[in-house]
Design a protein around this motif. Sequence first.
Motif, PDB file in Angstrom:
ATOM      1  N   THR A  70      -6.911  -1.655  -0.298  1.00 25.91           N
ATOM      2  CA  THR A  70      -7.266  -0.237  -0.334  1.00 25.91           C
ATOM      3  C   THR A  70      -8.483   0.020  -1.220  1.00 25.91           C
ATOM      4  N   ASN A  78      -9.787   4.693   2.199  1.00 29.77           N
ATOM      5  CA  ASN A  78      -9.085   3.523   2.738  1.00 29.77           C
ATOM      6  C   ASN A  78      -9.510   3.191   4.173  1.00 29.77           C
ATOM      7  N   LYS A 104       0.839  -1.202   0.000  1.00 30.84           N
ATOM      8  CA  LYS A 104       0.000   0.000   0.000  1.00 30.84           C
ATOM      9  C   LYS A 104       0.874   1.252   0.000  1.00 30.84           C
ATOM     10  N   SER A 127       2.057   0.858   4.626  1.00 31.23           N
ATOM     11  CA  SER A 127       1.721  -0.573   4.555  1.00 31.23           C
ATOM     12  C   SER A 127       1.956  -1.292   5.876  1.00 31.23           C
ATOM     13  N   VAL A 165      -1.996  -3.094  -1.941  1.00 36.57           N
ATOM     14  CA  VAL A 165      -2.929  -2.300  -2.738  1.00 36.57           C
ATOM     15  C   VAL A 165      -4.300  -2.960  -2.738  1.00 36.57           C
ATOM     16  N   ARG A 170       0.025  -4.277   4.549  1.00 39.09           N
ATOM     17  CA  ARG A 170      -1.158  -4.005   3.743  1.00 39.09           C
ATOM     18  C   ARG A 170      -0.744  -3.836   2.290  1.00 39.09           C
TER      19      ARG A 170
END
Length: 669
Positions: A633, A419, A47, A590, A630, A628
Amino acid sequence: MTNELTGKEVETVRDIDYLKLLARQYPTISAATTEIINLQAILDLPKGTEHYISDVHGEFESFRHVLKNASGVIRNKINDLYGNTLRESEKKALATLIYYPAEKLDMLDINEREIDDWYRIHLFRLIEVCKRVSSKYTRSKVRKAFPKEFAYILDELLNENEDRINKYDYYNKIIETIIDLDRARAFIIAISNLIQRFAVDRLHIIGDIYDRGPGADIIMDMLKEYHSLDIQWGNHDMIWMGACAGSEALIANVVRITARYNHLELLEDRYGINLLPLATFAMENYGSGELSKFMPKGVEVTEKNQKELELIAKIHKAIFLIQMKVEAEIIYRHPEYGMSDRMLLDMIDYEKGTVKVDGVEYELNSTEFPTIDPKNPFILTEAEKDILERLKRSFMNSMRLNDHVQLLFSKGSMYKVFNGNLLLHGCMPMNDDGDFNEITIDGERYKGKAALDELDRLARQGYFNNDPVLKEQGLDAMWYLWCGPSSPLFGKRKMATFERYYIDDKAPHAEEKNPYYRDRERPDRIEMILEEFGLDKEHGHLVNGHVPVKVVKGESPIKADGKLLVIDGGFAKAYQKETGIAGYTLIYNSHGLNLVSHEPFESTQKAILEEKDIVSTVMVLESVRSRRRVADTDTGKELKSQVEDLLQLVNAYRKGYIKEIIQTAYENR
């Protein structure tokens, strides 16, 4: 057909017309499947880093520094790379070079025989840092950010492994050539700016860019150039937006506050607002009265500046009384606002020199009201009408101000859901019983999310609509957002403006906060708000600004068991004695959420000379074991939807509903 990527059954055909349109972009099975592979790869990337900043209040030097160092993100990357191989002084010097490359290079004191070695060492270090900060992005996204003059070189240096024997000489030759051709300075500036660009994927401004500090316009210029941005409107932003749209009440507010903080040059020199008619009027009408309450804040009066400051005080006083009159017109038009207690000019006993506030009589500290008719105190004089008309034309025709306000509209809104978090400048107005406040707009009642959505729409109507009736309705709503009792941007029952200027007794100065502020330590209240906006109450957060966190008194920015984060810690110098720090920022990457507090910022020059960051403390709020991606999100949700659409397209190709379009060699000529 089964989706091999998700294991889910895919429909045979879903909306053939839509798929035919999609086929124009992906005319073959090969093209569609290639894009699926690309999107799946993006979903697995870490992320991007989000940077939250609130209540900058015109302090452009502090803001610029925090933006450049990404609240410590860049320094962390340097520590990750060189923690045990560089001295602390070398890491500080490298960080400062990245933040202020041109200025730092100008200060170099190295003889000509050593300069090439310095360039070589620092070019290699900068390339390594750039590799690290760009590693979470696709190669395509990284390439798009390259400056044109160095695009090919950067692509080679960032994407080739210099440890490979057959590339080692090639890699080094590029560096040597950059130095030999006297392009090292330009390249260092370019790659340093690129590092700043990659350090943060998304910037969130949680309101109040304007007022108090001297450089809101410079901040807006910086934000115009920022690669990925959203803004949640603050009450101080709203008055500038409304003034630019033509609200006389908000024009008066803007001039008043700008005079109060001694920044009239922002209006005159940088936004081109003509204040001469107002200054002339003020000198003619406010010559001998009491001015102490209207002198600019934070400025020492000396023999040299006394006349200038007294003129500003007269302008301040004149525009304030004009403001009181034009605000009354709005209150008359909208009894549903419930703001008649703000109309105090008709509560003054002009002979006794007293005023009644909430039924209590107080002595006035000044009885000079040369432009007020006691029998009709809210009527503008002809001269005041002329001044307002001139100011309105000046505000509405300022190209630079319109440019900045249009950015606030295009990138901004009343709130943002992003998010899994809710971003809102002030508060969610509540009743004493804990339910959402209701407000009446054009005969309709709204509360919760619906109220914020309607207020957002009305603000846009006030700026963009040309119909006089609809425009006035929108402008009045913008004024309400500035100071109304149920405004989510204001968050208080009443703004005690007149009282603080004209009454020395502190009792009527108090401004009662909305019950939201009483209950914001309660997790259940914040969970209710998160659910109102469709967010997960267990994992979501509400991020606020607006009310400075009084750190010196032991107040914490973390409330409601970590569900509410208040990041107004005092960017504005006017607040720093009260807060004890110079602002909070929030980093969401992330690995989790980090709250960063900042030391007061003295000057850019000192930051460069002393190689000093202003990050003082980093507090880890949440840390996740698994980074985390992508896929986790809002962007990931959109990409997954695109993957599903493309799988449908592939299915349609394979089942014969749509035919591939393959051009022949002749057609490609």
